[in-house]
Design an enzyme around this catalytic site. Sequence first.
Site, mmCIF file in Angstrom:
data_model
loop_
_atom_site.group_PDB
_atom_site.id
_atom_site.type_symbol
_atom_site.label_atom_id
_atom_site.label_comp_id
_atom_site.label_asym_id
_atom_site.label_seq_id
_atom_site.Cartn_x
_atom_site.Cartn_y
_atom_site.Cartn_z
ATOM 1 N N GLN A 185 -67.323 51.114 -57.110
ATOM 2 C CA GLN A 185 -67.843 49.878 -56.477
ATOM 3 C C GLN A 185 -69.226 50.061 -55.857
ATOM 4 O OE1 GLN A 185 -65.669 48.357 -57.749
ATOM 5 N NE2 GLN A 185 -63.760 49.446 -57.435
ATOM 6 N N HIS A 186 -70.043 50.904 -56.447
ATOM 7 C CA HIS A 186 -71.419 51.073 -55.960
ATOM 8 C C HIS A 186 -72.349 50.413 -56.979
ATOM 9 C CE1 HIS A 186 -69.639 54.948 -54.044
ATOM 10 N NE2 HIS A 186 -69.260 53.852 -53.411
#
Lengths: 540, 453
Positions: free
Chosen positions: A467-468
């Site tokens: 989730q970056h």
Amino acid sequence: MSDQLSADIVIIGSGICGAMAATHLLKQGASVLILEAGGPIDRGRVVAAFRNSTRKSDWMSPYTCSDIAPHPIYKPTDNGYLVQGGPYPYPAEYIRGVGGTTWHWAAQAWRLVPGDMRIKTLYNLGVDWPMSYEELDPFYQQAEEIWGVSGAENTGSPRSQPFPMEPVTEPYAMRRIRERLAPAFPVVGNTTARNSRAYDGRPACCGNNSCQPICPIDAQYHGGIAIQTAVDAGAQLQVNAVVYRIEHDDKGHIVAVHYFDADKQSHRVTGKTFILAANGIESPKLLLMSASDKYPNGLANSSGMVGRNLMDHPSTSLTFDADEELWLGRGPQSPSSINTMRDGEFRSEHAPYRLDFTNISRVNSATDALITAGVYGAEFEKQLRHRAAFEMSLKDVLEVLPNPENRISLSDQKDKLGLPKPKVNYAIDEYTRKGAARSHKDFARIAEMMGGTNLRYSAEGSFANNQHITGTMSMGIDPKTSVCDSYGRTHDHDNLFICSTGVMPTSATMNSTLTAAALTLRTAQHILPNRIIATEQGRG
Amino acid sequence: MNWNLVSLSALMLLALNVNAADDAQIKRGQYLSTAGDCVACHSVPGGKPFAGGLALPTPIGEIIATNITPSKTAGIGNYSLEQFSDALRKGVRADGQHLYPAMPYTAYAKVSDEDIKDMYAYFMNAVEPVDSPTKATELPFPFNIRLSMAAWNLLFLDNSTFVADTGRDPEWNRGAYLVQGLTHCSTCHTPRNLLMAEVSSKELAGGDVGTWHAPNITSDLNSGIGGWDNAQLVAYLKTGEVRGKAQAAGPMAEAVDHSLQYMNDSDLKAIAVYLKALPAQHNPADSKPVYALGQATDELNSIRGVELPADGDKMTGAQIYDAYCSSCHQAQAQGSFEGALPSLLHNTAVGRSNPANLVMVILEGVKRGADGQDIRMQGFAKTLSDQQVATLATWLTEHYGNPQVKVSAAQVKQTRAGGPVSHLAALAQGAIAAGVIVLILLLVWRARRKRRG
């Protein structure tokens, strides 16, 4: 509701970046209006929903999904919001709501290492950043002081000022892992925005071990705190305001944004300066949706790079039983890591990585695994006790190189308001796969040194998403190959700025939020430099 | 060594040190001034010690604490020992004007001549002078006439110093001297009458401090501290907490942080001995010791699998507790196993029949240390509505305290607004003529009483 909404600065998105920009600009005397697509988020209700959830490991489960501004949901079933175009899945998770996605982060507040910003020059890969590490250092420091960041000195990221916070006590399991792996692997405390003492009106961490999905006492910094600070400083916050178009004049100057409210009534908001801070997927989606006769490929997109170069930090993992009782789950969830492979000549061959040790209690995952395996009764209790005490797990956090084929675009599917759902195309290249293969040598050695048995590697060729979300609105010097300059100002529109992890042109090996926050403060101070006010006191 | 220089500096020191106080005296004075907690009122958070400026809310308006540094322009630098003594023990300033009894001179009146001298030496020699004046206190009529305090003093000031009770041992006497005098416990813990004077027949039976309640600290087993042993009382005064009994918050936390923690153990023990010997003041509402109520229990069955109501005001007590409290205080309010996160059962804040402190802690949290920067518990004033605080407080007393105690949203609202509105000023203005008559009657009554006594 007024149709004459207007402010000096209009910010789209109330997450950690938009809110921190707002607070700085308000302090310089500007009026600020923040438009948030989702609804309000209350910490206590999230805590209660988490306690009530039957899916404790699904960190999206306690967060309400807005009817008019949905975010991707995968469990118990995929809500189909983020359309997967392949070849590899990119199951991004993010929160559309006041405060944004960092409500459920683990407060990892890493800086880049200097080499991350020059990989083209050093290793003939990817791109160089349009600024140096030294230029970013003071803004990192500012962000760290707002958040209350602590960390180890030897993680590869130089600093000119000390951390504002002392580290939280090292959990027992991490101490044992550090002792057993020394000196072959230096295990150090992670750089985190977590209080070890009361700071800025928030208490010290007391080890609830639920950092994700929610810190129940605000001992870790997050976007919910950032937006509260902005509102207290005078920001006007409009919730359930789904921006669907950015409007320009004939010179390409931005004049307004349009949003739908919950009843799909349209409102036009005018301003002098506009900041797009709606995360690395929703922001490029909005730029593409705002296409006009003058800009048929979308706004800020003369380079064609909006939505492209999508990156993340894919992870593979190893779980095993150590030969001693570690009892993971005491203290914060992600306290320690190995940082020796973040930079070096090897980067011309394979991806760099960090090795991260989890400290999440094993009770939930072990229970699930045992029940799935059909273990019940006394044997269940025995095995659960054993796993809760002995099990440990680590993962690699790998760099992905920018590749225009990895991208966010507009799908032909529509959400409830009739707005296009985003579509993702993604692949994991050899560079990253070779990095994973290299890290597995470390995995094996670490398991051996911990007396590991019952080794369980993540499935071959399978990478977890971290989730970056980076790269989709990359900054750069050349307007032909990048979306914005080093201040986040779009090359095509002089009064449209971007504050987001999406402006990062490379992903490096660390969680991206602190870098986005430092870039945000640099952008905000570029828009309105610090006023020198004699009476102003202390830290903001 | 340059002998001339040394003698010169010695001379200068002598010249500066007009009061010729020695270090031991200054040290004693510092200890006594700390015991008197002068700094708590006479400083603003983050400001210079004793430089004044803090606005003290009282039922008749804000009283601004003055600069009591030895500044000759803004402070008490020109005070003689006698003027210093009069300010402390008679409530009279150097210019002859009366102080308001926000300054606890009715308690300090008990302080001995010797101790006053030591404190004077400390203030004049060791406190850093600060030359910035404070704002003047501006109270409404008739309280702006400071002479009105002369009449008040006539009624309520007993300006005789402490006289030891020879029938009691020295430890009790030391405790009595401190409690009645410098540590001025009664200023908060003794209830006050309509004219804001302490009701001496109810010594330390519990009083109100703004929106907080200073509890009954008499020897009563249920309502007071009769069930505490001396070691627990000393520990509480020193650290502000005794696990399984109470944690200091609000003004008591300040008293511990600024003052009590610096007192030596023998003085604290003397205070404990004196308090435990006080006549018991019993509140019939307390059928058991207020620290011994409640049992570990939960209502999880009523909330698991039940969706939260969209309207936060409709949340049940169990739901609010689950959302905002249980992470630290644990599912059954039992606290953490080693006690660092306090239990809510067997806790005076929950068990007391007056729920003021329970409500205040929910609203403002527990803050300790310099300027309250050490946050032991967050406040929920911004997070929870009046109804939610009321629901939660009532649920807590029902399960872990005195089930008879209920808290209403209106009560919480009033607390947030700063407590009940005082009509003292209006009363005084409206009834000023009648007041004069009452005053005369009171004076006559007092004179007769004195003759009888």
